[in-house]
Motif scaffolding. Structure first.
Motif, PDB file in Angstrom:
ATOM      1  N   ARG A   9       0.839  -1.202   0.000  1.00  0.00           N
ATOM      2  CA  ARG A   9       0.000   0.000   0.000  1.00  0.00           C
ATOM      3  C   ARG A   9       0.875   1.253   0.000  1.00  0.00           C
ATOM      4  O   ARG A   9       0.623   2.198  -0.748  1.00  0.00           O
ATOM      5  CB  ARG A   9      -0.929   0.002   1.211  1.00  0.00           C
ATOM      6  N   SER A  10       1.922   1.251   0.784  1.00  0.00           N
ATOM      7  CA  SER A  10       2.830   2.397   0.860  1.00  0.00           C
ATOM      8  C   SER A  10       3.521   2.644  -0.483  1.00  0.00           C
ATOM      9  O   SER A  10       3.628   3.787  -0.934  1.00  0.00           O
ATOM     10  CB  SER A  10       3.865   2.157   1.956  1.00  0.00           C
ATOM     11  N   ILE A  11       3.997   1.589  -1.116  1.00  0.00           N
ATOM     12  CA  ILE A  11       4.646   1.723  -2.427  1.00  0.00           C
ATOM     13  C   ILE A  11       3.651   2.244  -3.456  1.00  0.00           C
ATOM     14  O   ILE A  11       3.950   3.147  -4.237  1.00  0.00           O
ATOM     15  CB  ILE A  11       5.271   0.390  -2.872  1.00  0.00           C
ATOM     16  N   SER A  12       2.446   1.702  -3.460  1.00  0.00           N
ATOM     17  CA  SER A  12       1.423   2.159  -4.401  1.00  0.00           C
ATOM     18  C   SER A  12       1.127   3.637  -4.205  1.00  0.00           C
ATOM     19  O   SER A  12       1.055   4.401  -5.178  1.00  0.00           O
ATOM     20  CB  SER A  12       0.137   1.346  -4.228  1.00  0.00           C
ATOM     21  N   GLU A  13       0.960   4.049  -2.957  1.00  0.00           N
ATOM     22  CA  GLU A  13       0.685   5.458  -2.674  1.00  0.00           C
ATOM     23  C   GLU A  13       1.850   6.344  -3.114  1.00  0.00           C
ATOM     24  O   GLU A  13       1.647   7.432  -3.650  1.00  0.00           O
ATOM     25  CB  GLU A  13       0.409   5.650  -1.180  1.00  0.00           C
ATOM     26  N   THR A  14       3.074   5.881  -2.920  1.00  0.00           N
ATOM     27  CA  THR A  14       4.263   6.640  -3.321  1.00  0.00           C
ATOM     28  C   THR A  14       4.300   6.825  -4.830  1.00  0.00           C
ATOM     29  O   THR A  14       4.536   7.938  -5.327  1.00  0.00           O
ATOM     30  CB  THR A  14       5.545   5.927  -2.846  1.00  0.00           C
ATOM     31  N   ILE A  15       4.069   5.762  -5.569  1.00  0.00           N
ATOM     32  CA  ILE A  15       4.141   5.825  -7.032  1.00  0.00           C
ATOM     33  C   ILE A  15       3.043   6.728  -7.597  1.00  0.00           C
ATOM     34  O   ILE A  15       3.294   7.563  -8.476  1.00  0.00           O
ATOM     35  CB  ILE A  15       4.123   4.411  -7.628  1.00  0.00           C
ATOM     36  N   LEU A  84       2.384  -4.544  -8.539  1.00  0.00           N
ATOM     37  CA  LEU A  84       3.750  -4.612  -8.023  1.00  0.00           C
ATOM     38  C   LEU A  84       4.382  -5.983  -8.124  1.00  0.00           C
ATOM     39  O   LEU A  84       3.711  -6.994  -8.021  1.00  0.00           O
ATOM     40  CB  LEU A  84       3.755  -4.245  -6.530  1.00  0.00           C
ATOM     41  N   SER A  85       5.699  -5.964  -8.297  1.00  0.00           N
ATOM     42  CA  SER A  85       6.549  -7.127  -8.035  1.00  0.00           C
ATOM     43  C   SER A  85       7.675  -6.595  -7.140  1.00  0.00           C
ATOM     44  O   SER A  85       7.608  -5.475  -6.666  1.00  0.00           O
ATOM     45  CB  SER A  85       7.076  -7.746  -9.325  1.00  0.00           C
ATOM     46  N   ASP A  86       8.715  -7.368  -6.943  1.00  0.00           N
ATOM     47  CA  ASP A  86       9.762  -6.963  -6.008  1.00  0.00           C
ATOM     48  C   ASP A  86      10.407  -5.626  -6.354  1.00  0.00           C
ATOM     49  O   ASP A  86      10.579  -4.773  -5.497  1.00  0.00           O
ATOM     50  CB  ASP A  86      10.856  -8.034  -5.921  1.00  0.00           C
ATOM     51  N   SER A  87      10.795  -5.433  -7.609  1.00  0.00           N
ATOM     52  CA  SER A  87      11.508  -4.209  -7.976  1.00  0.00           C
ATOM     53  C   SER A  87      10.879  -3.499  -9.170  1.00  0.00           C
ATOM     54  O   SER A  87      11.489  -2.618  -9.761  1.00  0.00           O
ATOM     55  CB  SER A  87      12.972  -4.532  -8.288  1.00  0.00           C
ATOM     56  N   MET A  88       9.651  -3.898  -9.514  1.00  0.00           N
ATOM     57  CA  MET A  88       8.946  -3.284 -10.636  1.00  0.00           C
ATOM     58  C   MET A  88       7.524  -2.944 -10.201  1.00  0.00           C
ATOM     59  O   MET A  88       6.952  -3.613  -9.339  1.00  0.00           O
ATOM     60  CB  MET A  88       8.870  -4.240 -11.834  1.00  0.00           C
ATOM     61  N   ALA A  89       6.977  -1.906 -10.830  1.00  0.00           N
ATOM     62  CA  ALA A  89       5.594  -1.521 -10.581  1.00  0.00           C
ATOM     63  C   ALA A  89       5.015  -0.937 -11.860  1.00  0.00           C
ATOM     64  O   ALA A  89       5.718  -0.235 -12.597  1.00  0.00           O
ATOM     65  CB  ALA A  89       5.517  -0.507  -9.449  1.00  0.00           C
ATOM     66  N   VAL A  90       3.770  -1.247 -12.115  1.00  0.00           N
ATOM     67  CA  VAL A  90       3.068  -0.687 -13.264  1.00  0.00           C
ATOM     68  C   VAL A  90       1.928   0.172 -12.733  1.00  0.00           C
ATOM     69  O   VAL A  90       1.073  -0.308 -11.986  1.00  0.00           O
ATOM     70  CB  VAL A  90       2.513  -1.787 -14.192  1.00  0.00           C
ATOM     71  N   LEU A  91       1.951   1.439 -13.099  1.00  0.00           N
ATOM     72  CA  LEU A  91       0.887   2.373 -12.747  1.00  0.00           C
ATOM     73  C   LEU A  91       0.068   2.630 -14.004  1.00  0.00           C
ATOM     74  O   LEU A  91       0.618   3.024 -15.039  1.00  0.00           O
ATOM     75  CB  LEU A  91       1.471   3.691 -12.226  1.00  0.00           C
ATOM     76  N   SER A  92      -1.236   2.414 -13.920  1.00  0.00           N
ATOM     77  CA  SER A  92      -2.115   2.744 -15.041  1.00  0.00           C
ATOM     78  C   SER A  92      -3.293   3.555 -14.513  1.00  0.00           C
ATOM     79  O   SER A  92      -3.741   3.359 -13.383  1.00  0.00           O
ATOM     80  CB  SER A  92      -2.590   1.482 -15.757  1.00  0.00           C
ATOM     81  N   TYR A  93      -3.737   4.488 -15.341  1.00  0.00           N
ATOM     82  CA  TYR A  93      -4.873   5.333 -14.966  1.00  0.00           C
ATOM     83  C   TYR A  93      -5.416   6.025 -16.206  1.00  0.00           C
ATOM     84  O   TYR A  93      -4.786   6.030 -17.264  1.00  0.00           O
ATOM     85  CB  TYR A  93      -4.482   6.364 -13.898  1.00  0.00           C
TER      86      TYR A  93
END
Length: 136
Positions: A9-15, A84-93
């Motif tokens: 949740r923290s990583i998602s909010e940061t991105i 999310l994965s360990d060192s990757m994240a995909v943000l879509s909107y």
């Protein structure tokens, strides 16, 4: 909640915050905050470009050519999702950008990679939400 869920949740909010914080400058003609998010091996698909742009220098050249010309009133980030994965994240909107009565609607995807404890965008894909179709 367990630690993994809280971290996720923290990583998602940061991105999501990284892009939301860069957008006000973008709509006032300043690409600098977005450029600061991009990795050196950044690639980009844009609806106004025929081919993918590869490398930070290419996107910087494009954005500098646009500096001061992208002038909008407001933006709205709709339904952001971070996967999310360990060192990757995909943000879509979905992104709505407003200029007076005019509205641009875009699909936006940013792929982030963790580099030296910082999230950097390695790829971005922008498309029109309702593009014209050749068979319509």
């Amino acid at each position: 909640l367990n630690k993994y869920i809280m971290d996720k949740r923290s990583i998602s909010e940061t991105i999501i915050a990284l892009e939301k914080e860069a957008m006000p400058a973008w709509i006032k003609g300043d690409p600098t905050p977005f450029l600061e998010l991009y990795s050196k091996d950044f690639s980009y698909f844009d609806p106004d470009q025929q081919l993918r742009l590869d490398g930070f220098d290419k996107i910087k050249e494009l954005y500098e050519s646009m500096r001061g010309t992208v002038l909008m009133d407001n933006f709205e980030m709709i339904n952001p999702l971070v996967q999310l994965s360990d060192s990757m994240a995909v943000l879509s909107y979905n992104l709505n950008i407003y200029l007076g009565e005019k509205l641009w609607e875009e699909n936006f995807t940013s792929v982030y990679r963790l580099e030296n404890d910082q999230w950097k965008v390695i790829h971005c894909h922008v498309s029109q939400t309702k593009p014209p179709t050749p068979w319509a």
